[in-house]
Design a protein around this motif. Structure first.
Motif, PDB file in Angstrom:
ATOM      1  N   THR A 204      -4.568  12.017  10.350  1.00 47.66           N
ATOM      2  CA  THR A 204      -3.498  11.465   9.540  1.00 47.66           C
ATOM      3  C   THR A 204      -4.068  10.442   8.560  1.00 47.66           C
ATOM      4  O   THR A 204      -5.068   9.784   8.832  1.00 47.66           O
ATOM      5  N   LYS A 205      -3.420  10.336   7.409  1.00 45.86           N
ATOM      6  CA  LYS A 205      -3.998   9.579   6.292  1.00 45.86           C
ATOM      7  C   LYS A 205      -4.212   8.105   6.611  1.00 45.86           C
ATOM      8  O   LYS A 205      -5.129   7.475   6.056  1.00 45.86           O
ATOM      9  N   ASP A 206      -3.419   7.538   7.509  1.00 47.17           N
ATOM     10  CA  ASP A 206      -3.572   6.111   7.817  1.00 47.17           C
ATOM     11  C   ASP A 206      -4.926   5.790   8.420  1.00 47.17           C
ATOM     12  O   ASP A 206      -5.439   4.679   8.271  1.00 47.17           O
ATOM     13  N   GLU A 207      -5.540   6.786   9.095  1.00 49.77           N
ATOM     14  CA  GLU A 207      -6.832   6.560   9.751  1.00 49.77           C
ATOM     15  C   GLU A 207      -7.965   6.338   8.756  1.00 49.77           C
ATOM     16  O   GLU A 207      -9.017   5.805   9.109  1.00 49.77           O
ATOM     17  N   LEU A 208      -7.765   6.744   7.510  1.00 51.87           N
ATOM     18  CA  LEU A 208      -8.838   6.655   6.522  1.00 51.87           C
ATOM     19  C   LEU A 208      -8.758   5.401   5.661  1.00 51.87           C
ATOM     20  O   LEU A 208      -9.627   5.185   4.814  1.00 51.87           O
ATOM     21  N   GLU A 209      -7.751   4.578   5.863  1.00 50.59           N
ATOM     22  CA  GLU A 209      -7.562   3.418   5.001  1.00 50.59           C
ATOM     23  C   GLU A 209      -8.746   2.457   5.037  1.00 50.59           C
ATOM     24  O   GLU A 209      -9.046   1.783   4.055  1.00 50.59           O
ATOM     25  N   THR A 210      -9.419   2.355   6.168  1.00 55.11           N
ATOM     26  CA  THR A 210     -10.569   1.451   6.259  1.00 55.11           C
ATOM     27  C   THR A 210     -11.734   1.948   5.407  1.00 55.11           C
ATOM     28  O   THR A 210     -12.678   1.181   5.141  1.00 55.11           O
ATOM     29  N   ARG A 211     -11.680   3.199   4.979  1.00 59.76           N
ATOM     30  CA  ARG A 211     -12.741   3.777   4.160  1.00 59.76           C
ATOM     31  C   ARG A 211     -12.366   3.820   2.675  1.00 59.76           C
ATOM     32  O   ARG A 211     -13.102   4.360   1.862  1.00 59.76           O
ATOM     33  N   ARG A 212     -11.218   3.273   2.343  1.00 61.37           N
ATOM     34  CA  ARG A 212     -10.740   3.331   0.962  1.00 61.37           C
ATOM     35  C   ARG A 212     -11.655   2.554   0.023  1.00 61.37           C
ATOM     36  O   ARG A 212     -12.113   1.457   0.333  1.00 61.37           O
ATOM     37  N   SER A 213     -11.896   3.151  -1.147  1.00 60.10           N
ATOM     38  CA  SER A 213     -12.654   2.514  -2.212  1.00 60.10           C
ATOM     39  C   SER A 213     -11.887   2.768  -3.503  1.00 60.10           C
ATOM     40  O   SER A 213     -12.092   3.779  -4.185  1.00 60.10           O
ATOM     41  N   GLY A 214     -10.955   1.869  -3.838  1.00 60.09           N
ATOM     42  CA  GLY A 214     -10.089   2.080  -4.988  1.00 60.09           C
ATOM     43  C   GLY A 214      -9.132   3.223  -4.728  1.00 60.09           C
ATOM     44  O   GLY A 214      -8.414   3.233  -3.720  1.00 60.09           O
ATOM     45  N   ASP A 215      -9.135   4.219  -5.618  1.00 55.99           N
ATOM     46  CA  ASP A 215      -8.269   5.388  -5.416  1.00 55.99           C
ATOM     47  C   ASP A 215      -9.015   6.529  -4.737  1.00 55.99           C
ATOM     48  O   ASP A 215      -8.562   7.676  -4.741  1.00 55.99           O
ATOM     49  N   ARG A 216     -10.162   6.219  -4.143  1.00 56.57           N
ATOM     50  CA  ARG A 216     -10.964   7.210  -3.443  1.00 56.57           C
ATOM     51  C   ARG A 216     -11.312   6.703  -2.049  1.00 56.57           C
ATOM     52  O   ARG A 216     -10.909   5.617  -1.660  1.00 56.57           O
TER      53      ARG A 216
END
Length: 327
Positions: A204-216
């Motif tokens: 699920t998308k919430d799990e990737l928030e710690t890896r966010r770099s701007g809009d990527r």
């Protein structure tokens, strides 16, 4: 959350990964959550809230099995559709440079995609057979998102609201068939429609928030064949984001929960781009291992289709520079 589809007797159930366990969500909730993952995705945030409210699980509990005992299928065994984009500039640039060409200006105008066969999806550890006449079998290292909310003419700034989650995607390609058919100016089709692998789970998308770099997202992507590292890239280097892709795909068209959108190949993410001087085309018995940080590892073994079991390299496999289209 990490969600899976797994075989349970004569049907496929939706499961939640929790450490080394798989929780059958239908059984663990006494039928409050559906068996089928498409039905679960269709319920949107409400289903995720129900899962989040479930207590901790332990081995031997209701609907709980060991992950090592579960037979995982593709996270979405039969998606509503699969659109595959062409979004990594490095892949496009390198592939065209091998033929002495620049990137066409039109590539920078809009993200482009094709539809592939949503009824030929393979899961983790499942054998994949190329077409019988294929001698140039290739893997493609991609990331895919899953649509979680219906929408039409979705603006780029609203696209995140329509994403349910992500998984690894292998867009298997019969390069020789692809080269031949696309001379007609239509496709790719038969060079692609025999298999697409998803897995090992839907994050699920919430799990990737710690890896966010701007809009990527900063997520390393690698591919190995028989344990040899061949491809290395990063999701953050993508030219067109999934928001760009969703905006394009939904223009004058309604997107529905359970549709899959592929990124296209990351830079260095296929043998065609690397060249057969780096690695020969795939053949029977090869194990292809795709890994993306945060999304796990997707493994598949190439099955035999004709006389591939013979230890003979494909003929003319080195001639990658003549392929007309690189998707």
């Amino acid at each position: 959350m990490k969600l899976v589809s797994f075989q349970k007797e004569n049907e496929v159930r939706t499961g939640l990964i929790q450490h080394d366990l798989v929780i059958d969500l239908y059984e663990a909730t006494d039928g409050k959550l559906p068996k089928d993952i498409l039905a679960l995705i269709g319920r949107g945030g409400g289903a995720l809230e129900t899962i989040a409210d479930l207590g901790p699980f332990s081995e031997g509990g209701k609907g709980v099995i060991l992950l090592e005992d579960a037979t995982l299928k593709a996270p979405i065994p039969i998606p509503v559709s699969i659109r595959d984009f062409y979004a990594f500039e490095e892949h496009v640039r390198t592939a065209r440079r091998k033929r002495g060409l620049d990137v066409v200006p039109e590539w920078y105008d809009v993200p482009v995609f094709y539809f592939t066969n949503h009824l030929a999806v393979k899961g983790p550890d499942e054998a994949v057979a190329g077409p019988a006449e294929c001698e140039w079998l290739d893997y493609e290292l991609e990331i895919a998102c899953v649509i979680g909310k219906e929408g039409r003419n979705i603006a780029k700034e609203d696209a995140e609201d329509h994403i349910f989650g992500y998984f690894i995607m292998n867009d298997w390609s019969a390069r020789d068939i692809q080269k031949h058919e696309m001379k007609v100016g239509l496709g790719p089709a038969k060079g692609k429609d025999f298999a697409t692998s998803f897995g090992p789970y839907l994050v699920t998308k919430d799990e990737l928030e710690t890896r966010r770099s701007g809009d990527r997202f900063d997520m390393k992507m690698t591919a190995k064949v028989n344990g040899k590292l061949l491809s290395e890239g990063n999701f953050k280097d993508i030219h067109y984001t999934f928001a760009d892709m969703i905006e394009r795909a939904s223009k004058d068209v309604t997107l529905y929960p359970g549709e899959v959108i592929g990124s296209g190949t990351v830079g260095t993410g296929c043998i065609l781009e690397l060249g057969t001087e780096t690695h020969r085309w795939l053949r029977a018995g090869d194990e292809v291992e795709l890994e993306i940080e945060g999304l796990g590892v997707l493994r598949n073994t190439v099955a035999g289709t004709r006389e591939e079991e013979k230890d003979v390299l494909p003929q003319n496999g080195e001639n990658t520079t003549q392929t007309s289209h690189h998707v």
